[in-house]
Enzyme design. Structure first.
Site, PDB file in Angstrom:
ATOM      1  N   ARG A 266       0.925  -1.050   0.032  1.00 48.25           N
ATOM      2  CA  ARG A 266      -0.106   0.176   0.094  1.00 48.25           C
ATOM      3  C   ARG A 266       0.737   1.133   0.064  1.00 48.25           C
ATOM      4  O   ARG A 266       1.875   1.371   0.539  1.00 48.25           O
ATOM      5  CB  ARG A 266      -0.885  -0.079   1.372  1.00 48.25           C
ATOM      6  CG  ARG A 266      -2.177  -0.924   1.185  1.00 48.25           C
ATOM      7  CD  ARG A 266      -3.073  -0.395   0.023  1.00 48.25           C
ATOM      8  NE  ARG A 266      -4.374  -1.227   0.107  1.00 48.25           N
ATOM      9  CZ  ARG A 266      -4.465  -2.448  -0.698  1.00 48.25           C
ATOM     10  NH1 ARG A 266      -3.556  -2.672  -1.793  1.00 48.25           N
ATOM     11  NH2 ARG A 266      -5.585  -3.026  -0.779  1.00 48.25           N
TER      12      ARG A 266
ATOM     13  N   GLU B 140      -4.120   7.883  -5.042  1.00 53.65           N
ATOM     14  CA  GLU B 140      -4.258   7.112  -6.202  1.00 53.65           C
ATOM     15  C   GLU B 140      -5.368   7.692  -6.786  1.00 53.65           C
ATOM     16  O   GLU B 140      -6.455   7.873  -6.248  1.00 53.65           O
ATOM     17  CB  GLU B 140      -4.310   5.620  -5.804  1.00 53.65           C
ATOM     18  CG  GLU B 140      -3.030   4.873  -5.421  1.00 53.65           C
ATOM     19  CD  GLU B 140      -3.191   3.383  -5.311  1.00 53.65           C
ATOM     20  OE1 GLU B 140      -4.184   2.747  -5.533  1.00 53.65           O
ATOM     21  OE2 GLU B 140      -2.247   2.881  -4.456  1.00 53.65           O
TER      22      GLU B 140
ATOM     23  N   HIS C 197      -1.284   0.551  -9.893  1.00 58.78           N
ATOM     24  CA  HIS C 197      -1.953  -0.354  -8.871  1.00 58.78           C
ATOM     25  C   HIS C 197      -2.578  -1.620  -9.664  1.00 58.78           C
ATOM     26  O   HIS C 197      -3.885  -2.014  -9.775  1.00 58.78           O
ATOM     27  CB  HIS C 197      -3.254   0.204  -7.985  1.00 58.78           C
ATOM     28  CG  HIS C 197      -3.390  -0.493  -6.898  1.00 58.78           C
ATOM     29  ND1 HIS C 197      -3.879   0.250  -5.674  1.00 58.78           N
ATOM     30  CD2 HIS C 197      -3.298  -1.701  -6.562  1.00 58.78           C
ATOM     31  CE1 HIS C 197      -3.926  -0.907  -4.654  1.00 58.78           C
ATOM     32  NE2 HIS C 197      -3.627  -1.994  -5.247  1.00 58.78           N
TER      33      HIS C 197
HETATM   34  C1  GLV Z   1      -5.136  -4.857  -4.100  1.00 59.78           C
HETATM   35  O1  GLV Z   1      -4.645  -4.137  -4.002  1.00 59.78           O
HETATM   36  C2  GLV Z   1      -5.560  -5.617  -3.045  1.00 59.78           C
HETATM   37  O2  GLV Z   1      -5.594  -5.422  -1.870  1.00 59.78           O
HETATM   38  O3  GLV Z   1      -6.507  -6.769  -3.290  1.00 59.78           O
END
Ligand code: GLV
Length: 371
Positions: A266, A295, A317
């Site tokens: 993250r 983001e 991401h």
């Molecule tokens: C993606 O980032 C997730 O946490 O599934």
């Protein structure tokens, strides 16, 4: 089915929506690619829906749970990470929320590994050289060289599901591994990987003996050629071992100037402003990032500085963004399938209606019987 459940999905999740409709659910899907405004989610929740399907873009907090008082029975998140859902608030309102662990483990670890390779071997810069028609000669070292991944030392920060899968990939590249996790350690797994490494050496598959071990954070950072982050985002007050800005000036300065940072966890685990400075001032050699403090990555992010473009890979991401991983309706293969299964478990009272036994419910603690 006697009762028709009403669901609002803040995003389309493909054919799994039809799985619900075929079961008689009434499902409304927010059809725009962007996240819906919070106001709209509140409106839908207030209208008395039974279940809410969310993505990591939706802030789910007391305001939402208050709006759903008496009607909202479950929040089903299509992601393994759930830092956008306020767990304490969910618990206060006694609303179970689910996530989609495991099905994206290999895809995410694979992406972390591949972006590490793209960064170290300068694949983006090299492709640009070719595409931009600047490849003027073959030369032993000009215009630049990359760094090999095979046989190097990697620090695995976080040894949960995805960290362990990353270890498995790195084992195939004969990397030495320094593992760190302040909250969860799996010594059995590490021992098994060491056995695999020893076998590869004993059978002549690899010429060097290699190792894997748990060490302190400082040791891991100080000795690694690559540092890969696999911790959940935990802010101050959410855990005794918070991970917010775990990668900061102090920890970046522990890394070797030749080392690379990889983050597929993250964004807020990394202090981005400081990382941009670290790249610009060559405290470390490079970074590959798939997640950001904000983001999508803002246009004015210091990470976009052209001066560090050859040392900074930026992805949207994307680590779990593989077709089957994201969309399979099979709960054992796809995030969408698992998300819908988590929702069904709660609404249809699977597992004898015992929320604490439902595999995808996160906040089981709110439903444990006081003994
Ligand atoms: C993606 O980032 C997730 O946490 O599934």
């Amino acid at each position: 089915m006697s009762k028709k459940f009403r669901i609002f999905a803040t995003s389309d999740i493909g054919e799994s929506i039809d799985v619900l409709r075929k079961r008689g659910y009434e499902v409304e899907v927010y059809d725009w690619p962007q996240a819906p405004p919070k106001k709209l989610i509140l409106e839908k929740v207030k209208s008395g829906i039974d279940g809410l399907i969310t993505t990591l873009r939706d802030p789910i907090d007391a305001e939402i749970f208050e709006a759903g008082k008496g009607s909202l029975k479950v929040v089903a998140q299509i992601a393994v990470g759930f830092d956008n859902i306020n767990r304490a608030d969910a618990n206060r309102y006694k609303v179970p929320f689910t996530h989609t662990p495991d099905v994206l483990t290999e895809a995410t670890a694979e992406f972390a590994f591949l972006m590490m390779g793209a960064l170290a071997r300068k694949m983006w810069t090299a492709e640009h050289l070719t595409r931009d028609n600047k490849w003027g000669y073959w030369h032993p070292y000009l215009p630049f060289l990359g760094d090999e991944v095979t046989g190097k030392t990697i620090a695995i920060i976080g040894t949960g599901r995805i960290g362990l899968a990353m270890i498995k990939k790195c084992a195939g590249f004969d990397m030495d591994m320094l593992c760190y996790d302040s909250a969860y350690q799996n010594h059995e797994y590490i021992k098994a990987i060491q056995e695999v490494k020893d076998l590869r050496y004993a059978r002549g598959i690899t010429r060097q003996k290699t190792f894997i071990k748990y060490v302190s954070l400082e040791e891991a950072l100080k000795d690694a050629d690559f540092v890969s982050i696999h911790v959940p985002l935990l802010r101050e007050g959410e855990s005794s071992t918070p991970t917010y800005h775990l990668v900061n000036e102090r920890t970046l300065r522990m890394m070797k100037p030749t080392a690379f940072l990889v983050n597929s966890s993250r964004g807020p685990v990394v202090d981005e402003k400081t990382l941009a400075r670290a790249l610009k001032e060559n405290w470390i050699a490079g970074a590959a990032l798939d997640v950001y403090e904000k983001e999508p990555l803002p246009a004015d992010s210091p990470l976009r500085d052209p001066a560090i473009a050859d040392r900074c890979r930026l992805y949207p991401h994307f680590a779990s963004a593989a077709r089957i991983t994201r969309l399979s309706t099979d709960p054992n293969k796809g995030m969408a399938g698992r998300c819908v299964q988590g929702l069904i478990d709660v609404l249809e009272g699977n597992y004898g209606g015992d929320v604490t036994r439902m595999p995808y419910v996160v906040n089981k603690e709110a439903f444990a019987q006081a003994s």
